[in-house]
Design a protein around this motif. Sequence first.
Motif, mmCIF file in Angstrom:
data_model
loop_
_atom_site.group_PDB
_atom_site.id
_atom_site.type_symbol
_atom_site.label_atom_id
_atom_site.label_comp_id
_atom_site.label_asym_id
_atom_site.label_seq_id
_atom_site.Cartn_x
_atom_site.Cartn_y
_atom_site.Cartn_z
ATOM 1 N N SER A 1 -10.648 -9.443 -10.368
ATOM 2 C CA SER A 1 -11.178 -8.841 -9.151
ATOM 3 C C SER A 1 -11.865 -7.516 -9.450
ATOM 4 C CB SER A 1 -10.049 -8.644 -8.133
ATOM 5 O OG SER A 1 -10.527 -7.998 -6.971
ATOM 6 N N ARG A 2 -11.233 -6.687 -10.270
ATOM 7 C CA ARG A 2 -11.846 -5.406 -10.629
ATOM 8 C C ARG A 2 -13.121 -5.599 -11.441
ATOM 9 N NH1 ARG A 2 -8.387 -1.070 -10.114
ATOM 10 N NH2 ARG A 2 -10.285 0.162 -10.456
ATOM 11 N N ALA A 3 -13.142 -6.634 -12.279
ATOM 12 C CA ALA A 3 -14.341 -6.899 -13.085
ATOM 13 C C ALA A 3 -15.513 -7.336 -12.217
ATOM 14 C CB ALA A 3 -14.035 -7.981 -14.127
ATOM 15 N N LEU A 4 -15.224 -7.946 -11.076
ATOM 16 C CA LEU A 4 -16.278 -8.368 -10.159
ATOM 17 C C LEU A 4 -16.752 -7.239 -9.248
ATOM 18 C CD1 LEU A 4 -14.913 -11.889 -9.155
ATOM 19 C CD2 LEU A 4 -16.877 -11.378 -10.617
ATOM 20 N N GLY A 5 -16.172 -6.058 -9.410
ATOM 21 C CA GLY A 5 -16.640 -4.895 -8.671
ATOM 22 C C GLY A 5 -15.770 -4.471 -7.506
ATOM 23 N N ALA A 6 -14.659 -5.139 -7.270
ATOM 24 C CA ALA A 6 -13.778 -4.763 -6.160
ATOM 25 C C ALA A 6 -13.011 -3.496 -6.505
ATOM 26 C CB ALA A 6 -12.806 -5.892 -5.846
ATOM 27 N N THR A 7 -12.745 -2.681 -5.492
ATOM 28 C CA THR A 7 -11.921 -1.501 -5.695
ATOM 29 C C THR A 7 -10.446 -1.907 -5.770
ATOM 30 O OG1 THR A 7 -11.647 -1.090 -3.334
ATOM 31 C CG2 THR A 7 -13.594 -0.138 -4.401
ATOM 32 N N GLN A 8 -9.605 -0.928 -6.090
ATOM 33 C CA GLN A 8 -8.178 -1.220 -6.183
ATOM 34 C C GLN A 8 -7.623 -1.689 -4.839
ATOM 35 O OE1 GLN A 8 -5.806 2.109 -7.420
ATOM 36 N NE2 GLN A 8 -3.951 0.907 -7.657
ATOM 37 N N TRP A 9 -8.054 -1.048 -3.741
ATOM 38 C CA TRP A 9 -7.526 -1.399 -2.435
ATOM 39 C C TRP A 9 -8.119 -2.704 -1.925
ATOM 40 C CZ3 TRP A 9 -3.256 0.822 -1.501
ATOM 41 C CH2 TRP A 9 -3.015 2.111 -1.977
ATOM 42 N N GLN A 10 -9.379 -2.992 -2.293
ATOM 43 C CA GLN A 10 -9.939 -4.306 -1.955
ATOM 44 C C GLN A 10 -9.196 -5.421 -2.685
ATOM 45 O OE1 GLN A 10 -14.015 -3.562 -3.022
ATOM 46 N NE2 GLN A 10 -14.650 -3.237 -0.890
ATOM 47 N N THR A 11 -8.871 -5.161 -3.945
ATOM 48 C CA THR A 11 -8.099 -6.144 -4.710
ATOM 49 C C THR A 11 -6.723 -6.368 -4.086
ATOM 50 O OG1 THR A 11 -9.237 -5.520 -6.745
ATOM 51 C CG2 THR A 11 -7.116 -6.649 -6.978
ATOM 52 N N LEU A 12 -6.099 -5.274 -3.671
ATOM 53 C CA LEU A 12 -4.783 -5.389 -3.043
ATOM 54 C C LEU A 12 -4.863 -6.181 -1.741
ATOM 55 C CD1 LEU A 12 -1.770 -4.494 -2.888
ATOM 56 C CD2 LEU A 12 -2.571 -2.445 -1.693
ATOM 57 N N HIS A 13 -5.880 -5.905 -0.943
ATOM 58 C CA HIS A 13 -5.991 -6.523 0.379
ATOM 59 C C HIS A 13 -6.435 -7.977 0.301
ATOM 60 C CE1 HIS A 13 -6.691 -6.966 4.630
ATOM 61 N NE2 HIS A 13 -7.976 -7.199 4.440
ATOM 62 N N LYS A 14 -7.386 -8.277 -0.568
ATOM 63 C CA LYS A 14 -8.001 -9.609 -0.598
ATOM 64 C C LYS A 14 -7.379 -10.561 -1.612
ATOM 65 C CE LYS A 14 -11.243 -8.701 2.455
ATOM 66 N NZ LYS A 14 -11.322 -9.424 3.757
ATOM 67 N N VAL A 15 -6.725 -10.024 -2.634
ATOM 68 C CA VAL A 15 -6.213 -10.877 -3.702
ATOM 69 C C VAL A 15 -4.689 -10.850 -3.769
ATOM 70 C CG1 VAL A 15 -6.246 -11.317 -6.189
ATOM 71 C CG2 VAL A 15 -8.332 -10.555 -5.035
ATOM 72 N N VAL A 16 -4.111 -9.645 -3.884
ATOM 73 C CA VAL A 16 -2.673 -9.528 -4.144
ATOM 74 C C VAL A 16 -1.852 -9.901 -2.922
ATOM 75 C CG1 VAL A 16 -0.816 -7.960 -4.828
ATOM 76 C CG2 VAL A 16 -3.066 -7.789 -5.924
ATOM 77 N N LEU A 17 -2.196 -9.323 -1.776
ATOM 78 C CA LEU A 17 -1.374 -9.555 -0.582
ATOM 79 C C LEU A 17 -1.375 -11.008 -0.108
ATOM 80 C CD1 LEU A 17 -1.957 -6.352 1.588
ATOM 81 C CD2 LEU A 17 -0.094 -6.894 0.038
ATOM 82 N N PRO A 18 -2.514 -11.717 -0.102
ATOM 83 C CA PRO A 18 -2.444 -13.133 0.306
ATOM 84 C C PRO A 18 -1.531 -13.979 -0.584
ATOM 85 C CG PRO A 18 -4.708 -12.364 0.404
ATOM 86 C CD PRO A 18 -3.914 -11.272 -0.257
ATOM 87 N N ILE A 19 -1.497 -13.670 -1.881
ATOM 88 C CA ILE A 19 -0.631 -14.430 -2.779
ATOM 89 C C ILE A 19 0.833 -14.055 -2.567
ATOM 90 C CG2 ILE A 19 -0.096 -14.901 -5.205
ATOM 91 C CD1 ILE A 19 -3.021 -14.354 -5.838
ATOM 92 N N ALA A 20 1.085 -12.776 -2.349
ATOM 93 C CA ALA A 20 2.469 -12.292 -2.227
ATOM 94 C C ALA A 20 3.033 -12.433 -0.816
ATOM 95 C CB ALA A 20 2.548 -10.828 -2.654
#
Length: 220
Positions: free
Chosen positions: A111-130
């Motif tokens: 996610s970070r390699a695609l240009g997302a910020t840390q909080w975008q990664t948390l909101h769009k990637v980490v939280l849906p999985i967790a």
Amino acid sequence: MMIGSITVTILAVLLAFPFSFGTAIFISEIKSSKSKKYLRLAIEMLIGIPAVVYGFVGISVIVPLLRSTMGGTGFGLLSGAIILAIMILPTISTLCVDALKGVPEAYRYTSRALGATQWQTLHKVVLPIARPQVAVAILFGMSQAFGEAVAIQMVIGNATLIPTHLMSPAATLTSVITIGMGDSVRGSVENDALWSLALLLLLISLLFNLIAHFAMRKRT
């Protein structure tokens, strides 16, 4: 008693979850902070405190504070919810940390390699999985709050009335069982009623565990 148990449990979770989840995000996602270990140490210390100490703190601090600010006796649903929220905060925090850390680091790196910020990664990637495991953390917190006896007995007022507001004295299944079991005669109607309440408490706790089990199966 059912209304008192359910109400104080829901209030405790509503009070505890924002702090618990924020703490979990800080511990699992903020990599550069040196204060994380002290925060985890504080959470672990809360886990080891006996329930009667929480009840004493409630009588000494929470009840007088509510009495002076909101009126009434200070004993009631709100004081019980605050004490329970403090008690279940370590449980929910610890399980939420495990949920967030259970997300593979490769997802974050991608996610970070695609240009997302840390909080975008948390909101769009980490939280849906967790999310399913976070729901399990909430269920375990509710189960712990619903089954707590000593601390809630000391601050809720133990009045077998239907509560009408947050400062209303009330009773829970556990507080009634704790108070009445020692004074009841075995084989009497009162004793049978208390054992019936204990059975109801057991069934509700089992229901919480079954819901958590199915939530974990959904995550798998």
